[in-house]
Design a protein around this motif. Sequence first.
Motif, PDB file in Angstrom:
ATOM      1  N   GLU A   1       0.817  -1.205   0.000  1.00  0.00           N
ATOM      2  CA  GLU A   1       0.000   0.000   0.000  1.00  0.00           C
ATOM      3  C   GLU A   1       0.862   1.271   0.000  1.00  0.00           C
ATOM      4  OE1 GLU A   1      -3.300   0.218  -0.230  1.00  0.00           O
ATOM      5  OE2 GLU A   1      -3.580  -1.960  -0.287  1.00  0.00           O
ATOM      6  N   CYS A   2       2.121   1.128   0.366  1.00  0.00           N
ATOM      7  CA  CYS A   2       3.021   2.284   0.434  1.00  0.00           C
ATOM      8  C   CYS A   2       4.066   2.292  -0.672  1.00  0.00           C
ATOM      9  CB  CYS A   2       3.724   2.312   1.794  1.00  0.00           C
ATOM     10  SG  CYS A   2       2.604   2.425   3.205  1.00  0.00           S
ATOM     11  N   ALA A   3       4.177   1.191  -1.396  1.00  0.00           N
ATOM     12  CA  ALA A   3       5.199   1.081  -2.436  1.00  0.00           C
ATOM     13  C   ALA A   3       4.973   2.142  -3.516  1.00  0.00           C
ATOM     14  CB  ALA A   3       5.175  -0.306  -3.053  1.00  0.00           C
ATOM     15  N   VAL A   4       6.073   2.653  -4.063  1.00  0.00           N
ATOM     16  CA  VAL A   4       6.017   3.648  -5.131  1.00  0.00           C
ATOM     17  C   VAL A   4       6.599   3.030  -6.401  1.00  0.00           C
ATOM     18  CG1 VAL A   4       6.826   5.894  -5.936  1.00  0.00           C
ATOM     19  CG2 VAL A   4       6.196   5.576  -3.528  1.00  0.00           C
ATOM     20  N   ASP A   5       5.774   2.907  -7.422  1.00  0.00           N
ATOM     21  CA  ASP A   5       6.205   2.378  -8.715  1.00  0.00           C
ATOM     22  C   ASP A   5       6.389   3.559  -9.664  1.00  0.00           C
ATOM     23  OD1 ASP A   5       6.591   1.176 -11.152  1.00  0.00           O
ATOM     24  OD2 ASP A   5       4.784  -0.069 -11.088  1.00  0.00           O
TER      25      ASP A   5
ATOM     26  N   GLU B   1       4.617   4.005 -13.046  1.00  0.00           N
ATOM     27  CA  GLU B   1       3.213   4.422 -13.121  1.00  0.00           C
ATOM     28  C   GLU B   1       3.124   5.910 -13.452  1.00  0.00           C
ATOM     29  OE1 GLU B   1       0.575   1.599 -10.168  1.00  0.00           O
ATOM     30  OE2 GLU B   1       1.412   3.449  -9.343  1.00  0.00           O
ATOM     31  N   PRO B   2       2.016   6.343 -14.023  1.00  0.00           N
ATOM     32  CA  PRO B   2       1.842   7.777 -14.286  1.00  0.00           C
ATOM     33  C   PRO B   2       1.818   8.574 -12.987  1.00  0.00           C
ATOM     34  CG  PRO B   2       0.173   6.476 -15.427  1.00  0.00           C
ATOM     35  CD  PRO B   2       0.889   5.545 -14.520  1.00  0.00           C
ATOM     36  N   ALA B   3       2.407   9.767 -13.020  1.00  0.00           N
ATOM     37  CA  ALA B   3       2.359  10.657 -11.861  1.00  0.00           C
ATOM     38  C   ALA B   3       1.061  11.451 -11.825  1.00  0.00           C
ATOM     39  CB  ALA B   3       3.550  11.620 -11.887  1.00  0.00           C
ATOM     40  N   LEU B   4       0.369  11.531 -12.978  1.00  0.00           N
ATOM     41  CA  LEU B   4      -0.907  12.225 -13.066  1.00  0.00           C
ATOM     42  C   LEU B   4      -1.935  11.308 -13.718  1.00  0.00           C
ATOM     43  CD1 LEU B   4       0.086  15.768 -14.421  1.00  0.00           C
ATOM     44  CD2 LEU B   4      -0.436  15.159 -12.051  1.00  0.00           C
ATOM     45  N   ILE B   5      -3.175  11.452 -13.281  1.00  0.00           N
ATOM     46  CA  ILE B   5      -4.289  10.732 -13.899  1.00  0.00           C
ATOM     47  C   ILE B   5      -4.960  11.657 -14.914  1.00  0.00           C
ATOM     48  CG2 ILE B   5      -6.596   9.783 -13.489  1.00  0.00           C
ATOM     49  CD1 ILE B   5      -5.536   8.893 -10.712  1.00  0.00           C
TER      50      ILE B   5
ATOM     51  N   GLU C   1      -7.706  -1.017  -7.190  1.00  0.00           N
ATOM     52  CA  GLU C   1      -8.366  -2.218  -7.693  1.00  0.00           C
ATOM     53  C   GLU C   1      -9.155  -1.910  -8.968  1.00  0.00           C
ATOM     54  OE1 GLU C   1      -8.502  -5.520  -6.519  1.00  0.00           O
ATOM     55  OE2 GLU C   1      -6.729  -4.883  -5.405  1.00  0.00           O
ATOM     56  N   ALA C   2      -9.651  -0.683  -9.070  1.00  0.00           N
ATOM     57  CA  ALA C   2     -10.418  -0.272 -10.248  1.00  0.00           C
ATOM     58  C   ALA C   2      -9.524   0.146 -11.408  1.00  0.00           C
ATOM     59  CB  ALA C   2     -11.364   0.869  -9.884  1.00  0.00           C
ATOM     60  N   GLY C   3      -8.195   0.155 -11.201  1.00  0.00           N
ATOM     61  CA  GLY C   3      -7.275   0.422 -12.294  1.00  0.00           C
ATOM     62  C   GLY C   3      -6.538   1.740 -12.254  1.00  0.00           C
ATOM     63  N   LEU C   4      -6.756   2.571 -11.225  1.00  0.00           N
ATOM     64  CA  LEU C   4      -6.062   3.845 -11.139  1.00  0.00           C
ATOM     65  C   LEU C   4      -4.665   3.656 -10.549  1.00  0.00           C
ATOM     66  CD1 LEU C   4      -9.176   4.602 -11.240  1.00  0.00           C
ATOM     67  CD2 LEU C   4      -8.467   6.762 -10.195  1.00  0.00           C
ATOM     68  N   PRO C   5      -3.673   4.451 -10.953  1.00  0.00           N
ATOM     69  CA  PRO C   5      -2.306   4.285 -10.460  1.00  0.00           C
ATOM     70  C   PRO C   5      -2.150   4.808  -9.031  1.00  0.00           C
ATOM     71  CG  PRO C   5      -2.414   6.162 -11.936  1.00  0.00           C
ATOM     72  CD  PRO C   5      -3.766   5.504 -11.989  1.00  0.00           C
ATOM     73  N   ARG C   6      -1.626   3.971  -8.152  1.00  0.00           N
ATOM     74  CA  ARG C   6      -1.423   4.383  -6.757  1.00  0.00           C
ATOM     75  C   ARG C   6      -0.506   5.594  -6.661  1.00  0.00           C
ATOM     76  NH1 ARG C   6      -0.183  -0.081  -5.019  1.00  0.00           N
ATOM     77  NH2 ARG C   6      -2.015  -0.685  -3.814  1.00  0.00           N
ATOM     78  N   ARG C   7       0.480   5.665  -7.539  1.00  0.00           N
ATOM     79  CA  ARG C   7       1.445   6.763  -7.477  1.00  0.00           C
ATOM     80  C   ARG C   7       0.777   8.133  -7.596  1.00  0.00           C
ATOM     81  NH1 ARG C   7       6.043   8.305 -11.935  1.00  0.00           N
ATOM     82  NH2 ARG C   7       7.271   9.715 -10.615  1.00  0.00           N
TER      83      ARG C   7
ATOM     84  N   ASP D   1       7.906   9.867  -5.537  1.00  0.00           N
ATOM     85  CA  ASP D   1       9.175   9.349  -6.046  1.00  0.00           C
ATOM     86  C   ASP D   1       9.842   8.340  -5.129  1.00  0.00           C
ATOM     87  OD1 ASP D   1       9.070  10.978  -8.368  1.00  0.00           O
ATOM     88  OD2 ASP D   1       9.707  12.692  -7.156  1.00  0.00           O
ATOM     89  N   THR D   2       9.464   8.320  -3.865  1.00  0.00           N
ATOM     90  CA  THR D   2      10.076   7.414  -2.915  1.00  0.00           C
ATOM     91  C   THR D   2       9.101   7.154  -1.785  1.00  0.00           C
ATOM     92  OG1 THR D   2      12.038   7.032  -1.537  1.00  0.00           O
ATOM     93  CG2 THR D   2      11.110   9.261  -1.548  1.00  0.00           C
ATOM     94  N   VAL D   3       9.377   6.143  -0.979  1.00  0.00           N
ATOM     95  CA  VAL D   3       8.534   5.858   0.184  1.00  0.00           C
ATOM     96  C   VAL D   3       8.894   6.868   1.265  1.00  0.00           C
ATOM     97  CG1 VAL D   3       7.827   4.135   1.889  1.00  0.00           C
ATOM     98  CG2 VAL D   3       8.393   3.425  -0.448  1.00  0.00           C
ATOM     99  N   GLY D   4       8.206   7.973   1.273  1.00  0.00           N
ATOM    100  CA  GLY D   4       8.485   9.073   2.187  1.00  0.00           C
ATOM    101  C   GLY D   4       7.455  10.157   1.992  1.00  0.00           C
ATOM    102  N   TRP D   5       7.719  11.342   2.559  1.00  0.00           N
ATOM    103  CA  TRP D   5       6.769  12.444   2.518  1.00  0.00           C
ATOM    104  C   TRP D   5       7.432  13.719   2.023  1.00  0.00           C
ATOM    105  CZ3 TRP D   5       1.559  12.687   4.648  1.00  0.00           C
ATOM    106  CH2 TRP D   5       1.055  11.416   5.003  1.00  0.00           C
ATOM    107  N   VAL D   6       6.602  14.623   1.489  1.00  0.00           N
ATOM    108  CA  VAL D   6       7.076  15.928   1.041  1.00  0.00           C
ATOM    109  C   VAL D   6       6.219  17.018   1.677  1.00  0.00           C
ATOM    110  CG1 VAL D   6       8.045  15.124  -1.140  1.00  0.00           C
ATOM    111  CG2 VAL D   6       5.629  15.797  -1.037  1.00  0.00           C
TER     112      VAL D   6
END
Length: 224
Positions: free
Chosen positions: A76-80, A83-87, A146-152, A205-210
């Motif tokens: 749930e926290c992984a950053v791929d 994946e697109p950065a914008l939907i 689950e519906a297909g949207l990118p977590r990133r 971009d990484t498992v962290g916060w901005v």
Amino acid sequence: MRIAFSPLCVVRPRKALTARLLAGLALAGAFLAAPAPQAEAQTTAALPGVSRAATIVGPARPIAAWAEFCERYASECAVDRTEPALITLTPALWQTINAVNRRINRAIEAVTDQEHWRAADRWDLAEDGRGDCEDYQLLKRHMLVEAGLPRRAMRMTVVIDEKGEGHAVLTILTNRGDLVLDNKTSAVLPWTQTGYTFIKRESQDTVGWVALGRDASPLTAANR
């Protein structure tokens, strides 16, 4: 800066909610695969207006409860980064986002972490049908993935709300600006229209916060 969080009223749990909840939310993915006739008839006029994105000003300290959540739910926290950065919003995607937001807001029973877990702050997927603000948003993101949207492109976000208290929302980064899913309202709003002060969110971009333009490091999310 330390943010104070107010407790939530105690509520009674509803038994066996999770199975019914997940069965109902499984329909969300159908919006992508087979849009309803109404969705097909929609045009870009039905989409939210274009707004500016929030400004990132640097790294921020992760919330301890989020780090603990990531240990339990690493995926749930992984950053791929592939994946697109914008939907890119379409009427069908917009319909799905709104449907999931409304369903989770109706289905989850609000309860503080202290009442639920005997803990000051704990992040979870509301698998028993109970939770506070961050749990609503984490489940929404899970269902949208689950519906297909990118977590990133869907980032957990900490804000200060209209009462000056800590609160957690889900920011969806789109080609039409940053949109906010919130358990306080069924309306999906541009971040600039929420009335909140945006503190920080998960990095893309990484498992962290901005940080988002405010020098604050809440130690917890919120119990609302």
